[in-house]
Design a protein around this motif. Structure first.
Motif, mmCIF file in Angstrom:
data_model
loop_
_atom_site.group_PDB
_atom_site.id
_atom_site.type_symbol
_atom_site.label_atom_id
_atom_site.label_comp_id
_atom_site.label_asym_id
_atom_site.label_seq_id
_atom_site.Cartn_x
_atom_site.Cartn_y
_atom_site.Cartn_z
ATOM 1 N N LEU A 240 37.099 49.454 49.381
ATOM 2 C CA LEU A 240 37.286 48.035 49.102
ATOM 3 C C LEU A 240 38.757 47.685 48.876
ATOM 4 N N LEU A 241 39.575 48.700 48.622
ATOM 5 C CA LEU A 241 41.015 48.471 48.494
ATOM 6 C C LEU A 241 41.594 47.831 49.747
ATOM 7 N N THR A 242 40.995 48.106 50.888
ATOM 8 C CA THR A 242 41.537 47.611 52.154
ATOM 9 C C THR A 242 41.266 46.126 52.363
ATOM 10 N N CYS A 243 40.249 45.578 51.703
ATOM 11 C CA CYS A 243 39.922 44.164 51.935
ATOM 12 C C CYS A 243 40.230 43.285 50.726
ATOM 13 N N ALA A 244 40.684 43.898 49.629
ATOM 14 C CA ALA A 244 40.960 43.125 48.417
ATOM 15 C C ALA A 244 42.266 42.352 48.542
ATOM 16 N N ASP A 245 42.219 41.054 48.307
ATOM 17 C CA ASP A 245 43.436 40.255 48.211
ATOM 18 C C ASP A 245 44.057 40.394 46.823
ATOM 19 N N ARG A 246 43.194 40.656 45.849
ATOM 20 C CA ARG A 246 43.652 40.785 44.471
ATOM 21 C C ARG A 246 42.657 41.638 43.709
ATOM 22 N N MET A 247 43.176 42.411 42.735
ATOM 23 C CA MET A 247 42.302 43.239 41.922
ATOM 24 C C MET A 247 42.615 43.009 40.448
ATOM 25 N N VAL A 248 41.541 43.016 39.637
ATOM 26 C CA VAL A 248 41.697 42.912 38.192
ATOM 27 C C VAL A 248 40.823 43.981 37.559
ATOM 28 N N GLN A 249 41.107 44.269 36.296
ATOM 29 C CA GLN A 249 40.351 45.283 35.578
ATOM 30 C C GLN A 249 39.664 44.667 34.375
ATOM 31 N N LEU A 250 38.384 44.975 34.208
ATOM 32 C CA LEU A 250 37.624 44.569 33.034
ATOM 33 C C LEU A 250 37.619 45.733 32.054
ATOM 34 N N SER A 251 38.239 45.527 30.898
ATOM 35 C CA SER A 251 38.380 46.619 29.938
ATOM 36 C C SER A 251 38.629 46.045 28.549
ATOM 37 N N HIS A 252 38.024 46.658 27.534
ATOM 38 C CA HIS A 252 38.252 46.254 26.145
ATOM 39 C C HIS A 252 38.006 44.758 25.954
ATOM 40 N N LYS A 253 36.919 44.272 26.545
ATOM 41 C CA LYS A 253 36.453 42.891 26.383
ATOM 42 C C LYS A 253 37.367 41.861 27.033
ATOM 43 N N LYS A 254 38.328 42.306 27.841
ATOM 44 C CA LYS A 254 39.259 41.382 28.481
ATOM 45 C C LYS A 254 39.416 41.708 29.964
ATOM 46 N N ILE A 255 40.034 40.780 30.687
ATOM 47 C CA ILE A 255 40.349 40.978 32.096
ATOM 48 C C ILE A 255 41.861 41.120 32.219
ATOM 49 N N TRP A 256 42.282 42.222 32.850
ATOM 50 C CA TRP A 256 43.712 42.515 32.997
ATOM 51 C C TRP A 256 44.084 42.493 34.482
ATOM 52 N N PRO A 257 45.113 41.749 34.870
ATOM 53 C CA PRO A 257 45.584 41.806 36.259
ATOM 54 C C PRO A 257 46.103 43.202 36.590
ATOM 55 N N ILE A 258 45.862 43.646 37.794
ATOM 56 C CA ILE A 258 46.376 44.931 38.259
ATOM 57 C C ILE A 258 47.556 44.658 39.190
ATOM 58 N N PRO A 259 48.721 45.196 38.908
ATOM 59 C CA PRO A 259 49.893 44.939 39.754
ATOM 60 C C PRO A 259 49.653 45.360 41.202
ATOM 61 N N GLU A 260 50.206 44.607 42.126
ATOM 62 C CA GLU A 260 50.058 44.913 43.547
ATOM 63 C C GLU A 260 50.605 46.288 43.885
ATOM 64 N N SER A 261 51.638 46.719 43.167
ATOM 65 C CA SER A 261 52.207 48.040 43.432
ATOM 66 C C SER A 261 51.178 49.145 43.161
#
Length: 276
Positions: A240-261
């Motif tokens: 799914l990494l190949t089709c994702a325009d953006r990825m975020v992480q659900l952790s510790h009751k919050k949503i964290w943006p994942i850097p493009e790098s």
């Protein structure tokens, strides 16, 4: 003492946010994602947005929160992948976005306006991890047309072709399909809706499907984003990494943006392994 939040995405992918308080961690997260570059630039209205949302666990007397101050933007015609370990609340987040749950605090916006379960039900479609549990018809044709007076043979054929099930008999029992075919049929049922959903949420779309079937599902997702936004919840992004325009992480009751790098590095490692 500084608080450390570290959650594994896969053997080669991890995300770390450091700060002395929730506000400090949030500032650190924004800096990592380099969002400052877009300061002062007016962004288009997202099709779906969570703003500082809290979700209380049903039946808890003292207000235990499953989510605390979560934020998520879903833009039109993009694929957003939400990654999280088992038990972090991915399915609960999916229910919240689809209108099955209501935020205890905060805003849930559809096209920039506060929404309710009725509006979300019309605008958001869901493909569950085990779609066979939700089939109602005794045949594939029944599953697609029951309750839809507007359905025509041409529409059924068009949708079946679009999801890659054109050669499957419409008289077959949908529960006898393979795991990948069940997901495709569930997707076809969403595409039969009028009006078509503006957002499609998929829960673990690759689970139980062999590697050969992964590419077909990814190609289907890439085609879908020409028609709607797609949100995918998964514990392992994989191909799914190949089709994702953006990825975020659900952790510790919050949503964290994942850097493009970090996402780019994940693609490289998967490619080197021959997985994508």
């Amino acid at each position: 003492m500084a608080e450390l939040v570290c959650s594994r995405l896969s053997p080669e992918l991890s995300y770390i946010s450091v700060g002395f308080s929730p506000r400090a961690r949030r500032k650190r997260t924004l800096r990592l994602c380099d969002q400052g570059r877009d300061a002062g630039v007016k962004k288009p209205t997202p099709v779906l947005e969570l703003i500082d949302c809290w979700l209380k666990e049903p039946g808890t007397r003292w207000g235990y929160y499953l989510f605390e101050e979560i934020n998520l933007r879903v833009e039109r015609n993009e694929v957003v992948v939400v990654v999280g370990e088992n038990g972090t609340g991915k399915t609960t987040l999916m229910d919240l976005l689809a209108g099955y749950n209501t935020p205890s605090k905060g805003k849930l916006l559809l096209n920039g306006k506060r929404s309710n379960s009725n509006n979300l039900g019309k605008a958001v479609g869901s493909v569950f991890q085990f779609p066979g549990n939700y089939f109602l018809g005794s045949t594939i044709l029944d599953e697609l047309i029951v309750g839809r007076d507007y359905a025509t043979p041409d529409l059924v054929r068009e949708v079946m072709k679009q999801v890659g099930l054109y050669d499957v008999s419409l008289l077959q029992n949908p529960r006898q399909l393979s795991g990948g075919q069940k997901r495709r049929l569930s997707l076809a049922s969403q595409l039969m809706r009028q009006p078509m959903p503006e957002v499609l949420i998929m829960d673990e779309p690759l689970a139980g499907i062999d590697r050969r079937g992964h590419r077909g599902i990814v190609e289907l997702i890439e085609n879908l984003k020409n028609q709607m936004a797609v949100v995918i919840v998964t514990h392992d992004p994989g191909i799914l990494l190949t089709c994702a325009d953006r990825m975020v992480q659900l952790s510790h009751k919050k949503i964290w943006p994942i850097p493009e790098s970090v996402v780019h590095r994940g693609r490289e490692v998967r490619h080197q392994r021959g997985e994508i």
